[in-house]
Design a protein around this motif. Structure first.
Motif, PDB file in Angstrom:
ATOM      1  N   TYR A 330       0.867  -1.190   0.000  1.00 40.39           N
ATOM      2  CA  TYR A 330       0.000   0.000   0.000  1.00 40.39           C
ATOM      3  C   TYR A 330       0.897   1.232   0.000  1.00 40.39           C
ATOM      4  O   TYR A 330       1.944   1.259   0.659  1.00 40.39           O
ATOM      5  N   ASN A 331       0.452   2.238  -0.730  1.00 40.39           N
ATOM      6  CA  ASN A 331       1.257   3.432  -0.933  1.00 40.39           C
ATOM      7  C   ASN A 331       1.253   4.384   0.259  1.00 40.39           C
ATOM      8  O   ASN A 331       2.075   5.280   0.344  1.00 40.39           O
ATOM      9  N   GLY A 332       0.284   4.201   1.179  1.00 41.90           N
ATOM     10  CA  GLY A 332       0.155   5.100   2.326  1.00 41.90           C
ATOM     11  C   GLY A 332       0.721   4.486   3.594  1.00 41.90           C
ATOM     12  O   GLY A 332       1.800   3.871   3.564  1.00 41.90           O
ATOM     13  N   PHE A 333      -0.011   4.641   4.689  1.00 40.41           N
ATOM     14  CA  PHE A 333       0.492   4.220   6.011  1.00 40.41           C
ATOM     15  C   PHE A 333      -0.557   3.418   6.781  1.00 40.41           C
ATOM     16  O   PHE A 333      -1.759   3.563   6.531  1.00 40.41           O
ATOM     17  N   HIS A 334      -0.076   2.623   7.735  1.00 42.28           N
ATOM     18  CA  HIS A 334      -0.952   1.992   8.727  1.00 42.28           C
ATOM     19  C   HIS A 334      -0.421   2.295  10.126  1.00 42.28           C
ATOM     20  O   HIS A 334       0.791   2.378  10.327  1.00 42.28           O
ATOM     21  N   CYS A 335      -1.368   2.442  11.049  1.00 40.96           N
ATOM     22  CA  CYS A 335      -1.018   2.724  12.441  1.00 40.96           C
ATOM     23  C   CYS A 335      -1.899   1.828  13.303  1.00 40.96           C
ATOM     24  O   CYS A 335      -3.078   1.629  12.990  1.00 40.96           O
ATOM     25  N   SER A 336      -1.334   1.247  14.348  1.00 38.44           N
ATOM     26  CA  SER A 336      -2.140   0.395  15.227  1.00 38.44           C
ATOM     27  C   SER A 336      -1.943   0.802  16.677  1.00 38.44           C
ATOM     28  O   SER A 336      -0.816   0.926  17.155  1.00 38.44           O
ATOM     29  N   VAL A 337      -3.054   1.031  17.368  1.00 32.73           N
ATOM     30  CA  VAL A 337      -3.034   1.463  18.766  1.00 32.73           C
ATOM     31  C   VAL A 337      -3.475   0.295  19.642  1.00 32.73           C
ATOM     32  O   VAL A 337      -4.533  -0.297  19.403  1.00 32.73           O
ATOM     33  N   VAL A 338      -2.652  -0.047  20.628  1.00 29.13           N
ATOM     34  CA  VAL A 338      -3.013  -1.132  21.545  1.00 29.13           C
ATOM     35  C   VAL A 338      -3.918  -0.589  22.643  1.00 29.13           C
ATOM     36  O   VAL A 338      -3.588   0.415  23.293  1.00 29.13           O
ATOM     37  N   LEU A 339      -5.060  -1.244  22.839  1.00 27.76           N
ATOM     38  CA  LEU A 339      -5.921  -0.948  23.985  1.00 27.76           C
ATOM     39  C   LEU A 339      -5.572  -1.969  25.056  1.00 27.76           C
ATOM     40  O   LEU A 339      -5.652  -3.177  24.824  1.00 27.76           O
ATOM     41  N   ALA A 340      -5.142  -1.467  26.215  1.00 28.51           N
ATOM     42  CA  ALA A 340      -4.634  -2.349  27.271  1.00 28.51           C
ATOM     43  C   ALA A 340      -5.502  -2.233  28.515  1.00 28.51           C
ATOM     44  O   ALA A 340      -6.366  -1.357  28.623  1.00 28.51           O
ATOM     45  N   SER A 341      -5.242  -3.133  29.463  1.00 29.01           N
ATOM     46  CA  SER A 341      -5.892  -3.068  30.780  1.00 29.01           C
ATOM     47  C   SER A 341      -5.030  -2.181  31.666  1.00 29.01           C
ATOM     48  O   SER A 341      -3.813  -2.415  31.759  1.00 29.01           O
TER      49      SER A 341
END
Ligand code: AMP
Ligand code: GLY
Length: 428
Positions: A330-341
């Motif tokens: 993919y030409n753009g970006f991915h971002c992943s946010v962890v939801l934690a306890s």
């Protein structure tokens, strides 16, 4: 329907991303995840398996006539699951026990890097029982800050960066007093401190050929601005701009290619993911660590970033035909946010009902890490609970898209970092 059948080993966010990417392929007939989680259950079926029970894994692979076993975590690899499966004629994505020592033993990894001329920090290794030799070395030879590393797997707790010689010497007693740590530290590696910015690159290898996936940056500390305790990783994004084209070329020619050639020469061609943890300074990279598997949470952004068929790539890698595979990204970006306890990585409560997942649009991607399903409802079941994915033409829009979805999900004691990807934005 004919098609590939996969058995994915593991139960975290990384394995959900792997099973999701395999299931997306039109060439995939079945994805079995063992033991899996409620997320992987949506990609196929989950099978309850103890990953220490190699005979049961082999039996499951045979019963389901799987084409490739994809090993998520490091421990089964370090314990030789790939050797055991291959000896039964079952194709595996993951290195043999010898290759897995690149992660399982810091001393082994450093020795090979030295032998193959791969850039890394200068080091010296010791028998941990030889305290007097270690103390003499620290007092007379080591430069501060001093990096101490337990040789073996220590769940991310085996590295100490000591500002003073006294601190380094004091750490020896600390290591000795901690049973698990002491078990991992029968050997101790003392390393030169490297300054710079960290990033990781993932080479998918078939023993001879490799495909580089897009570079990523993890956020290992619990708090915004990289503060507080170390965790398994609180979020990631790809591609990371700190890895310039120059650095990427250097990673290929000075790190990945010599490692692959060297492992082959040792009679142990490396198949699977070579995770290269980098320290980058002045547009030059050196190896901080190798891992023998995908990163978690890096996997949750680099697999969505891959637009070509992941299942095909895995089949080629496991069968030595990766030269026939052309990756597209993919030409753009991915971002992943962890939801934690809240309380992770120390003490936290589990069993909180997760709300909002059912309201998300079809395109929203949320990978499960520590969750549990009960009577159709999803509950928290670990420190890192969910990974919320954002996609965008720019890094800024990928970040914003991820946090838009985060707002729609809730559970008691939810905790997440608010600055995932900001380091990358500063560089753009
Ligand atoms: P490792 O388990 O070897 O990846 O080390 C854990 C973390 O310690 C790395 O992600 C770095 O942040 C840090 N680290 C390890 N080795 C060094 C080094 N030689 N110089 C600076 N930081 C290091
Ligand atoms: N995200 C760091 C690791 O997987 O080791």
């Amino acid at each position: 329907m004919p098609g590939y059948r996969f058995l994915v080993l593991g139960s975290g966010g990384r394995e959900h991303a792997i099973s999701w990417a395999l299931a997306k392929s039109p060439k995939t007939a079945e994805v079995i995840t063992a033991p899996g989680n409620p997320g992987t259950a949506q990609c196929g079926i989950n099978v309850q398996l103890d990953l220490n029970d190699h005979a049961a894994i082999i039996q499951t692979a045979k019963t389901h006539e799987v084409d490739v076993v994809v090993v998520g975590p490091e421990l089964p690899l370090v314990n030789g699951i790939a050797d055991d499966l291959r000896s039964m004629g079952i194709a595996v994505f993951g290195p043999d026990k010898y290759g897995a020592q690149l992660e399982g033993s810091k001393e082994f990894a450093k020795n090979l890097m030295e032998e193959f001329g791969v850039p890394t920090a200068a080091y010296q290794s010791f028998d941990f029982s030889d305290h007097s030799a270690i103390k003499t070395y620290i007092r007379e030879k080591a430069q501060t800050p001093i990096v101490l590393k337990a040789d073996g797997l220590a769940a991310g707790k085996g590295v100490f960066i000591c500002e003073t010689k006294e601190d380094a010497i004091g750490r020896l007693d600390y290591i000795q007093a901690d049973k698990a740590l002491a078990a991992a530290a029968t050997k101790l590696v003392i390393e030169e401190f490297m300054d710079g910015e960290e990033a990781s690159v993932f080479a998918v290898c078939d023993g001879l050929n490799y495909v580089l996936l897009t570079p990523a940056q993890d956020h290992k500390r619990i708090g915004d601005g990289d503060t507080g305790l170390n965790t398994g990783g609180m979020g990631a994004y790809t591609p990371a701009p700190v890895v310039s084209n120059h650095v990427l070329n250097q990673v290929k020619t000075e790190i990945v290619e010599p490692m692959l050639k060297g492992m082959q020469a040792k009679g142990h061609p490396y198949v699977g993911v070579l995770y290269v943890g980098l320290m980058i300074k002045d547009d030059y990279s050196r190896v901080v660590e190798f891992n023998c598997r995908f990163g978690d949470p890096e996997c949750q952004v680099i697999l969505p970033q891959l637009e070509s068929d992941f299942a095909e790539m895995i089949v080629h890698a496991a069968n030595g035909t990766l030269s026939q595979y052309k990756p597209l990204f993919y030409n753009g970006f991915h971002c992943s946010v962890v939801l934690a306890s809240d309380g992770y990585p120390e003490f936290y409560e589990k069993g909180k009902q997760i709300h909002g997942l059912e309201t998300l649009s079809e395109e929203s991607v949320v990978f499960h890490s520590g969750t549990k399903e009960f009577e159709g409802l999803i509950f928290t079941n670990g420190g890192r609970v969910l990974n919320v994915l954002g996609k965008g033409d720019t890094l800024n829009s990928a970040i914003n898209n991820a946090y838009e979805i985060v707002k729609k999900i809730s559970f008691d004691n939810i905790y997440y970092r608010n600055d995932i990807g900001q380091k990358g934005l500063k560089r753009i």
